[in-house]
Motif scaffolding. Structure first.
Motif, PDB file in Angstrom:
ATOM      1  N   ALA A  52     -27.144   4.436 -34.034  1.00 44.90           N
ATOM      2  CA  ALA A  52     -28.416   4.308 -34.748  1.00 44.90           C
ATOM      3  C   ALA A  52     -29.559   4.086 -33.762  1.00 44.90           C
ATOM      4  O   ALA A  52     -30.651   4.656 -33.913  1.00 44.90           O
ATOM      5  N   ALA A  53     -29.314   3.278 -32.745  1.00 46.89           N
ATOM      6  CA  ALA A  53     -30.346   3.021 -31.734  1.00 46.89           C
ATOM      7  C   ALA A  53     -30.687   4.298 -30.962  1.00 46.89           C
ATOM      8  O   ALA A  53     -31.871   4.574 -30.694  1.00 46.89           O
ATOM      9  N   HIS A  54     -29.676   5.065 -30.592  1.00 51.56           N
ATOM     10  CA  HIS A  54     -29.940   6.332 -29.895  1.00 51.56           C
ATOM     11  C   HIS A  54     -30.779   7.261 -30.772  1.00 51.56           C
ATOM     12  O   HIS A  54     -31.694   7.932 -30.279  1.00 51.56           O
ATOM     13  N   SER A  55     -30.480   7.312 -32.068  1.00 49.98           N
ATOM     14  CA  SER A  55     -31.254   8.169 -32.972  1.00 49.98           C
ATOM     15  C   SER A  55     -32.689   7.686 -33.100  1.00 49.98           C
ATOM     16  O   SER A  55     -33.628   8.488 -33.131  1.00 49.98           O
ATOM     17  N   ALA A  56     -32.855   6.362 -33.183  1.00 49.09           N
ATOM     18  CA  ALA A  56     -34.207   5.807 -33.274  1.00 49.09           C
ATOM     19  C   ALA A  56     -35.001   6.106 -32.001  1.00 49.09           C
ATOM     20  O   ALA A  56     -36.183   6.464 -32.062  1.00 49.09           O
ATOM     21  N   LEU A  57     -34.359   5.978 -30.845  1.00 50.32           N
ATOM     22  CA  LEU A  57     -35.030   6.266 -29.580  1.00 50.32           C
ATOM     23  C   LEU A  57     -35.351   7.754 -29.434  1.00 50.32           C
ATOM     24  O   LEU A  57     -36.394   8.125 -28.883  1.00 50.32           O
ATOM     25  N   GLN A  65     -29.865   7.639 -22.399  1.00 46.66           N
ATOM     26  CA  GLN A  65     -29.080   6.901 -21.417  1.00 46.66           C
ATOM     27  C   GLN A  65     -28.220   5.877 -22.138  1.00 46.66           C
ATOM     28  O   GLN A  65     -28.508   5.519 -23.291  1.00 46.66           O
ATOM     29  N   PRO A  66     -27.140   5.412 -21.505  1.00 49.77           N
ATOM     30  CA  PRO A  66     -26.296   4.405 -22.154  1.00 49.77           C
ATOM     31  C   PRO A  66     -27.099   3.135 -22.446  1.00 49.77           C
ATOM     32  O   PRO A  66     -27.929   2.712 -21.635  1.00 49.77           O
ATOM     33  N   TRP A  77     -32.587  -1.934 -23.332  1.00 53.48           N
ATOM     34  CA  TRP A  77     -33.294  -0.735 -23.769  1.00 53.48           C
ATOM     35  C   TRP A  77     -33.847   0.046 -22.569  1.00 53.48           C
ATOM     36  O   TRP A  77     -34.059  -0.523 -21.499  1.00 53.48           O
ATOM     37  N   PRO A  78     -34.092   1.338 -22.742  1.00 52.98           N
ATOM     38  CA  PRO A  78     -34.687   2.113 -21.651  1.00 52.98           C
ATOM     39  C   PRO A  78     -36.038   1.520 -21.239  1.00 52.98           C
ATOM     40  O   PRO A  78     -36.736   0.909 -22.053  1.00 52.98           O
ATOM     41  N   GLU A  79     -36.395   1.695 -19.991  1.00 56.13           N
ATOM     42  CA  GLU A  79     -37.670   1.185 -19.506  1.00 56.13           C
ATOM     43  C   GLU A  79     -38.815   1.766 -20.341  1.00 56.13           C
ATOM     44  O   GLU A  79     -38.880   2.976 -20.582  1.00 56.13           O
TER      45      GLU A  79
END
Length: 216
Positions: A52-57, A65-66, A77-79
């Protein structure tokens, strides 16, 4: 009512509710390593949250990225991005935003039944306990869930644990919103240059709370 919860976030926020496939589809090797040996229930929750987090990002065009884990087990979270994840009884949510848009994000999902009495006395201030008693139509875990969201929202900024008695909530049942103030005995110094927004909604046997911070 879930749409009502979603609409509490400003438009620059990306909120995803995990679908059925997200609970069982394996993640990348780095993320799968974080749940190696964990019980099946934990593996399912972790996969749903990360997917879900990957989809939101992805909606925010963030780099793929992992999403690894910090020393307090918080997602890394990604920078340039921030977010929050919560799951409960086959419901999992992830919310993300750019740090240029918001200073903090927090969400929580809980079942509707109240906390056991032996637990609630550690969560509720006397004022909150009396407020819930006077408003029995409100979800029994509202204070607990709202404070969980608040903790997730502020932890990346404060870098310290916020106890349940460290804040006292002001809840507006009509607006479905909440605010907070630091308890007199608390030594936490909440930043004064951040505007707090918090709200709640119920849907299908669950309670949702969310909050975010805007620089002022």
């Amino acid at each position: 009512m879930f749409d009502q919860f979603n609409n509490g976030f400003p438009p620059q926020v990306s909120l995803i509710r995990a679908d059925a496939d997200m609970w069982s589809t394996p993640l990348c090797a780095e993320e799968e390593a974080l749940i190696e040996g964990a019980r099946e229930k934990r593996q399912r929750e972790f996969r749903a949250g990360r997917h879900a987090a990957h989809s939101a990002l992805a909606r925010l065009e963030a780099p793929l990225q992992p999403l690894l884990r910090g020393d307090k087990r918080q997602p890394l979270w990604p920078e340039g991005y921030l977010g929050s994840i919560s799951h409960c009884r086959e419901v999992c949510l992830a919310v993300c935003a750019r740090i240029t848009d918001l200073a903090g994000l927090g969400i929580d999902v809980e079942p509707l039944p109240p906390l056991p009495e032996g637990v609630s006395r550690y969560v509720h201030t006397p004022q909150e306990a009396e407020f819930l008693k006077q408003n029995p139509e409100l979800p029994g875990r509202l204070v607990f869930s709202a404070k969980e969201s608040l903790y997730k929202c502020y932890y990346p900024i404060l870098g310290q644990f916020i106890g349940f008695q460290a804040v006292s909530l002001e809840i507006d049942p009509i607006a479905g919103s909440f605010d907070f103030s630091a308890s007199p005995q608390s030594d936490i110094r909440f930043p004064q240059n951040l505007e707090f927004h918090g709200w709640f909604a119920t849907d299908g046997g669950h309670l949702y709370t969310g909050c975010y911070l805007i620089p002022v």
